[in-house]
Design a protein around this motif. Structure first.
Motif, PDB file in Angstrom:
ATOM      1  N   GLU A 109       6.846  43.221  90.415  1.00 21.26           N
ATOM      2  CA  GLU A 109       8.110  42.633  90.854  1.00 21.26           C
ATOM      3  C   GLU A 109       8.299  41.172  90.424  1.00 21.26           C
ATOM      4  OE1 GLU A 109      10.456  44.327  92.551  1.00 21.26           O
ATOM      5  OE2 GLU A 109       9.283  46.160  92.635  1.00 21.26           O
ATOM      6  N   ILE A 110       7.286  40.581  89.796  1.00 24.66           N
ATOM      7  CA  ILE A 110       7.367  39.150  89.456  1.00 24.66           C
ATOM      8  C   ILE A 110       7.086  38.955  87.967  1.00 24.66           C
ATOM      9  CG2 ILE A 110       6.447  36.858  89.940  1.00 24.66           C
ATOM     10  CD1 ILE A 110       5.473  37.963  92.635  1.00 24.66           C
ATOM     11  N   PRO A 111       8.093  38.534  87.186  1.00 25.10           N
ATOM     12  CA  PRO A 111       7.852  38.255  85.760  1.00 25.10           C
ATOM     13  C   PRO A 111       6.919  37.061  85.593  1.00 25.10           C
ATOM     14  CG  PRO A 111      10.214  38.379  86.260  1.00 25.10           C
ATOM     15  CD  PRO A 111       9.491  38.313  87.566  1.00 25.10           C
ATOM     16  N   LYS A 112       6.073  37.109  84.576  1.00 22.24           N
ATOM     17  CA  LYS A 112       5.140  36.015  84.340  1.00 22.24           C
ATOM     18  C   LYS A 112       5.290  35.520  82.912  1.00 22.24           C
ATOM     19  CE  LYS A 112       1.525  35.676  86.677  1.00 22.24           C
ATOM     20  NZ  LYS A 112       0.196  35.659  87.277  1.00 22.24           N
ATOM     21  N   ASN A 113       4.612  34.405  82.626  1.00 28.85           N
ATOM     22  CA  ASN A 113       4.600  33.811  81.293  1.00 28.85           C
ATOM     23  C   ASN A 113       6.029  33.530  80.830  1.00 28.85           C
ATOM     24  OD1 ASN A 113       1.720  34.081  81.274  1.00 28.85           O
ATOM     25  ND2 ASN A 113       2.011  36.256  80.829  1.00 28.85           N
ATOM     26  N   GLU A 114       6.300  33.691  79.531  1.00 25.90           N
ATOM     27  CA  GLU A 114       7.636  33.392  79.014  1.00 25.90           C
ATOM     28  C   GLU A 114       8.694  34.370  79.504  1.00 25.90           C
ATOM     29  OE1 GLU A 114       5.405  35.188  75.406  1.00 25.90           O
ATOM     30  OE2 GLU A 114       4.934  34.328  77.363  1.00 25.90           O
ATOM     31  N   GLN A 146      10.755  44.956  82.557  1.00 23.77           N
ATOM     32  CA  GLN A 146      10.725  44.476  83.939  1.00 23.77           C
ATOM     33  C   GLN A 146      11.984  43.674  84.256  1.00 23.77           C
ATOM     34  OE1 GLN A 146       7.760  41.458  84.799  1.00 23.77           O
ATOM     35  NE2 GLN A 146       7.520  42.188  86.902  1.00 23.77           N
ATOM     36  N   LEU A 147      12.508  42.950  83.271  1.00 21.20           N
ATOM     37  CA  LEU A 147      13.678  42.112  83.500  1.00 21.20           C
ATOM     38  C   LEU A 147      14.912  42.971  83.767  1.00 21.20           C
ATOM     39  CD1 LEU A 147      13.146  39.338  80.794  1.00 21.20           C
ATOM     40  CD2 LEU A 147      11.853  39.849  82.867  1.00 21.20           C
ATOM     41  N   GLY A 148      15.060  44.049  83.008  1.00 23.01           N
ATOM     42  CA  GLY A 148      16.176  44.961  83.253  1.00 23.01           C
ATOM     43  C   GLY A 148      16.069  45.618  84.615  1.00 23.01           C
ATOM     44  N   TYR A 149      14.855  45.992  84.972  1.00 23.84           N
ATOM     45  CA  TYR A 149      14.592  46.611  86.281  1.00 23.84           C
ATOM     46  C   TYR A 149      15.001  45.682  87.428  1.00 23.84           C
ATOM     47  CZ  TYR A 149      11.475  47.716  90.261  1.00 23.84           C
ATOM     48  OH  TYR A 149      10.944  47.951  91.504  1.00 23.84           O
ATOM     49  N   LEU A 150      14.614  44.407  87.324  1.00 23.43           N
ATOM     50  CA  LEU A 150      14.929  43.448  88.390  1.00 23.43           C
ATOM     51  C   LEU A 150      16.420  43.113  88.436  1.00 23.43           C
ATOM     52  CD1 LEU A 150      11.889  41.035  87.980  1.00 23.43           C
ATOM     53  CD2 LEU A 150      12.233  42.720  89.798  1.00 23.43           C
TER      54      LEU A 150
END
Length: 423
Positions: A109-114, A146-150
């Motif tokens: 649920e949490i994007p990391k890095n760039e 993950q970005l599209g999912y969120l």
């Protein structure tokens, strides 16, 4: 291009890690969408990271690492700065260790890095403009999904993952280490979670669509890669020099049987036949470069060139007689980008060995080359081409340009526009 009021156009957010001016093949797919969707009633908005001009390595010090927004025609490009990567100053095992830590530290649920910065820029754009109601995230890297999912969870917009490659449905390596198993299990979880709320998905061939559909239980559509510019009347080489010049451009993988070509050239060179073989861009996979150098150590007239710009590569293609590619063993539905680029160049294509599948079908349909699966047939074909060169004849296949039209990036983007209009 006719500039229009953006309010008249359908706004579409495309998150693409790779994008020009980087020199990665993944950048070409979304760059074509950005260009051609504007002709089909869309206002595409690209979110990508900062890249150096012609960048070929993922980890490089960024020369212009600051946020920029560009308005280009009926669309816009947002380039997001990336933080310094600790892997930048290391090589070998230390860099691999840092990469492994990055992979194992992913969170659902949490994007990391760039990817975190790409996410917040995408979120900010949607918050400011409620007319953005579709988002496409193009993978790989698959963290982009993950970005599209969120964004779907928060804004309930239409969300479409784009699989340039398969993720967990591809053929597994024959030898699997314990760390491969550990990572693979996590990857399966991430793929299923991050696509769980997708409305549709895209990929590049029917076979891949079927496998991915069975895996994530979503419907998908084929949007191929394709070529950008077709050379209808390529320059032919009329020299009477007997040397036959073959060129292989792009990465080589372990599942590709380059041995068929090299062993046949070895036989012919021992018989006094003159053949030159050039490899371009194979240094990306160091283990495969070592494999190639080992296989070709007894051959004459072998040339290795580093990855280069499309303009430079075009010159090498023009000076070659035949362009070479090899299929993946036991992998169906694989349509490499180089196949379309080879076709567009107008140069004869030699596929050895073939896949007896979609590559074979493409070559037959477009009449752009020949597929060979054994040393004897390959030896005869190379000999025939050498004899043609001795007589000053041009090695040429009369391509079916009409059949090849559908494989242009422009036509494939039209298919994408038609799909988006139904959503």
């Amino acid at each position: 291009m006719i500039l229009k009021n953006s309010k008249q156009l359908k706004k579409l957010l495309i998150i693409s890690y790779f994008f020009p001016p980087s020199n990665f093949v993944g950048a070409e797919r979304t760059a074509a969408w950005f260009k051609y969707l504007q002709d089909d009633g869309f206002y595409p908005i690209i979110v990508t990271r900062c890249w150096n001009d012609g960048q070929t390595e993922l980890i490089e010090k960024q020369e212009k690492n600051q946020y920029t927004k560009e308005i280009v025609g009926n669309g816009e490009i947002h380039r997001v700065p990336i933080k310094k990567d600790p892997r930048e100053k290391w090589n070998g095992l230390i860099r691999k260790s840092f990469t492994l830590i990055r992979i194992l530290n992913r969170r659902k649920e949490i994007p990391k890095n760039e990817f975190k910065d790409l996410y917040f820029k995408s979120r900010d754009l949607i918050l400011k403009d409620p007319n953005i109601n579709i988002v496409i995230a193009s993978g790989r890297p698959f963290e982009i999904f993950q970005l599209g999912y969120l964004l779907k969870k928060e804004f309930n917009i239409t969300w479409i993952p784009d699989y340039r490659d398969e993720w967990n449905t591809h053929l597994a390596p024959a030898k699997k280490s314990w760390i491969w198993h550990k990572i693979h299990q996590r990857e399966i979880t991430f793929e299923k979670v991050w696509t769980s709320n997708a409305d549709h998905f895209l990929s590049v061939s029917p076979a891949w669509i079927k496998r991915i559909c069975d895996f994530i239980q979503k419907e998908g559509s084929v949007i191929m890669n394709g070529y950008d510019q077709l050379i209808e009347q390529p320059k032919g080489k009329t020299t009477s020099q007997p040397t036959l010049h073959l060129l292989y451009a792009g990465s080589l993988y372990a599942a590709q049987n380059i041995e068929l070509l090299i062993s046949t050239i070895n036989t012919l060179q021992k018989e006094g036949r003159s053949i030159k073989l050039t490899f371009i861009g194979t240094e990306v996979m160091l283990d495969q470069l070592h494999r190639l150098r080992t296989l070709t150590k007894n051959l004459n007239n072998i040339e290795f060139k580093s990855r280069m710009s499309k303009a430079e590569l075009h010159n090498y293609k023009e000076n070659a007689d035949v362009l070479v590619m090899t299929a993946f063993e036991n992998v169906d539905g694989w349509l490499p980008v180089k196949m379309f680029e080879y076709f567009a160049s107008g140069k004869p294509i030699l596929v050895c060995p073939s896949d007896n599948d979609v590559i074979d079908e493409f070559i037959l349909k477009t009449k752009s080359g020949i597929c060979i699966n054994d040393n004897e047939t390959l030896e005869k074909q190379l000999n025939d081409w050498i004899e043609m060169k001795k007589k000053g004849k041009i090695i040429h296949f009369e391509r079916n340009l009409e059949a090849g039209k559908i494989y242009s990036r422009k036509e494939q983007t039209k298919k994408l526009a038609e799909l988006l209009n139904t959503m």
